[in-house]
Design an enzyme around this catalytic site. Structure first.
Site, PDB file in Angstrom:
ATOM      1  CG  ASP A  86      -1.962  -1.057   1.242  1.00 44.94           C
ATOM      2  OD1 ASP A  86      -2.010  -1.858   0.289  1.00 44.94           O
ATOM      3  OD2 ASP A  86      -2.745  -1.103   2.210  1.00 44.94           O
ATOM      4  CG  ASP A 117      -4.475  -4.666   6.076  1.00 45.94           C
ATOM      5  OD1 ASP A 117      -4.713  -5.653   5.345  1.00 45.94           O
ATOM      6  OD2 ASP A 117      -4.756  -3.502   5.758  1.00 45.94           O
TER       7      ASP A 117
END
Length: 126
Positions: A86, A117
């Site tokens: 990300d 996550d």
């Protein structure tokens, strides 16, 4: 019923081009019961708590846009696993945060039931 893997990949694609797009996608896909956990850092329930977390995060890091690079994805039924990076950029397009992580999504159609996550929290952001 929508394909869980396709919905998760669509969710990531909706993050572009701005942080506002990312937040709109989260609002669209979260329910009041959606649990989003950044393991070791935060856990939110529902969009309002997730937005509060992201607002605080954006105050620490001047994020303007987010990009998800999916390296690997696997799914079974409504569970989707992602290995990804990300990347978050500021208004000038400068990379300010790059997170390598593993994510687990549990889906109900196009809605996210839970999202976890996992990443190296000792390494920090950036």
């Amino acid at each position: 019923m929508a394909d869980a893997q396709a919905e998760v990949l669509a969710f990531f694609d909706e993050w572009k081009p701005t942080l506002a797009n990312m937040m709109a996608s989260m609002e669209k896909r979260f329910t009041d019961q959606t649990v989003w956990e950044n393991v070791g850092i935060s856990k939110t329930t529902g969009f309002a708590e997730a937005k509060d977390f992201m607002d605080g995060f954006a105050q620490m890091y001047p994020i303007e846009s987010g990009e998800v690079i999916v390296h690997h994805v696997a799914s079974s039924g409504n569970v989707v696993l992602t290995e990804r990076t990300d990347n978050f950029r500021d208004k000038g397009g400068r990379l300010i945060i790059s997170l390598k992580l593993m994510g687990v999504f549990e889906m109900d159609g196009d809605k996210i039931i839970s999202w976890r996550d996992y990443f190296d929290t000792a390494k920090g952001f950036g």
